[in-house]
Design a protein around this motif. Structure first.
Motif, mmCIF file in Angstrom:
data_model
loop_
_atom_site.group_PDB
_atom_site.id
_atom_site.type_symbol
_atom_site.label_atom_id
_atom_site.label_comp_id
_atom_site.label_asym_id
_atom_site.label_seq_id
_atom_site.Cartn_x
_atom_site.Cartn_y
_atom_site.Cartn_z
ATOM 1 N N SER A 67 38.355 41.941 54.758
ATOM 2 C CA SER A 67 37.276 41.477 53.776
ATOM 3 C C SER A 67 37.514 41.981 52.319
ATOM 4 N N TRP A 68 37.890 43.209 52.243
ATOM 5 C CA TRP A 68 38.195 43.434 51.063
ATOM 6 C C TRP A 68 39.435 42.870 50.338
ATOM 7 N N ILE A 69 40.551 42.620 50.788
ATOM 8 C CA ILE A 69 41.597 41.912 50.468
ATOM 9 C C ILE A 69 41.150 40.464 49.838
ATOM 10 N N CYS A 70 40.393 39.857 50.997
ATOM 11 C CA CYS A 70 39.944 38.663 50.674
ATOM 12 C C CYS A 70 39.093 38.351 49.268
ATOM 13 N N THR A 71 38.193 39.440 48.954
ATOM 14 C CA THR A 71 37.483 39.556 47.796
ATOM 15 C C THR A 71 38.269 39.807 46.695
ATOM 16 N N ARG A 72 39.186 40.707 46.948
ATOM 17 C CA ARG A 72 40.191 40.890 45.612
ATOM 18 C C ARG A 72 41.122 39.689 45.267
ATOM 19 N N ALA A 73 41.405 38.800 46.320
ATOM 20 C CA ALA A 73 41.972 37.822 45.914
ATOM 21 C C ALA A 73 41.345 36.721 44.965
ATOM 22 N N ASP A 74 39.817 36.810 45.514
ATOM 23 C CA ASP A 74 38.853 36.053 44.898
ATOM 24 C C ASP A 74 38.884 36.163 43.248
ATOM 25 N N VAL A 75 38.676 37.679 43.012
ATOM 26 C CA VAL A 75 38.687 38.183 41.513
ATOM 27 C C VAL A 75 39.844 37.529 40.956
ATOM 28 N N VAL A 76 40.865 37.769 41.337
ATOM 29 C CA VAL A 76 42.276 37.352 40.738
ATOM 30 C C VAL A 76 42.107 35.887 40.456
ATOM 31 N N ALA A 77 41.669 35.119 41.535
ATOM 32 C CA ALA A 77 41.530 33.780 41.037
ATOM 33 C C ALA A 77 40.714 33.198 39.981
ATOM 34 N N ASN A 78 39.363 33.939 40.060
ATOM 35 C CA ASN A 78 38.606 33.768 39.114
ATOM 36 C C ASN A 78 39.189 33.971 37.537
ATOM 37 N N PHE A 79 39.656 34.872 37.628
ATOM 38 C CA PHE A 79 40.415 35.415 36.212
ATOM 39 C C PHE A 79 41.423 33.913 35.970
ATOM 40 N N GLY A 80 42.330 33.653 36.686
ATOM 41 C CA GLY A 80 43.169 32.520 36.775
ATOM 42 C C GLY A 80 42.368 31.229 36.250
ATOM 43 N N VAL A 81 41.608 30.863 37.016
ATOM 44 C CA VAL A 81 40.641 29.843 36.677
ATOM 45 C C VAL A 81 39.909 29.781 35.301
ATOM 46 N N LEU A 82 39.425 31.064 34.864
ATOM 47 C CA LEU A 82 38.750 31.266 33.533
ATOM 48 C C LEU A 82 39.970 31.045 32.353
#
Length: 206
Positions: free
Chosen positions: A141-156
């Protein structure tokens, strides 16, 4: 023995409470994000939204696993990894489709949703940080959320580029990068589920 059982029960209850909030947040953000991605014609936003759905699935599996044995927790993590890999394939397919058929992403919508999504995911990541070295289902679950944060920065970042220059390929590049990164996270989760580590063994003895 009763003390150990009580301790394990307390841990399970704490994990359950921790996962319920991210589950609700990610399910909601998936609906909002997918609608925003379709409206903004953004592969990056849709990839981010699908990642939210995958995370909600991971949290749901983790919630089911908190009161189960080590074997079930390993299978839960493996399903999470498999779901992430399917997500990765879907993201890359959408990027290829938009590359050939065209798209006109809206930079302002990309920036706005990515900031909202980033706030949600940073909050969830902080909640799950205490489990980054915990049992395999919680690490997943923690790894999935970490991936989300990275994706958010990419989309931003891509949203800012599209907003400033109108260069639509920034969205496609970020969408492809998110797909590749998600695949990497899927492999990491799968590897950890096959080699659960000492912390899982310690919990399973309680």
């Amino acid at each position: 023995m009763s003390c150990d059982c009580s301790h394990a029960s307390a841990n399970s209850e704490k994990e359950g409470k921790t996962l319920r909030i991210p589950l609700g947040l990610n399910a909601t953000m998936f609906v909002v994000g997918m609608a925003a991605g379709l409206w903004a014609q953004s592969s990056g936003l849709m990839a981010d939204a699908l990642d939210m759905l995958t995370d909600a699935t991971a949290y749901g599996l983790g919630l089911m696993a908190v009161t189960r044995g080590l074997r079930f927790k390993q299978y839960s993590a493996r399903w999470t990894g498999a779901t992430l890999m399917l997500l990765s394939v879907g993201i890359v397919a959408d990027v290829i489709r938009r590359f050939f058929f065209g798209s006109d992403p809206l930079g302002a919508a990309m920036v706005g949703f990515s900031i909202l999504s980033l706030c949600v995911n940073v909050t969830v990541l902080r909640m799950l940080a205490q489990y980054r070295e915990g049992e395999v289902h919680m690490r997943a679950s923690w790894i999935c959320t970490r991936a989300d944060v990275v994706a958010n920065f990419g989309v931003l970042a891509s949203g800012l580029v599209v907003l400033a220059t109108g260069w639509r390929y920034a969205d496609l590049v970020v969408g492809l990068a998110i797909g590749i990164y998600v695949a990497k996270e899927a492999v990491e989760i799968w590897q950890q589920s096959r080699n659960p580590g000492e912390s899982d063994a310690a919990f399973s003895e309680q």
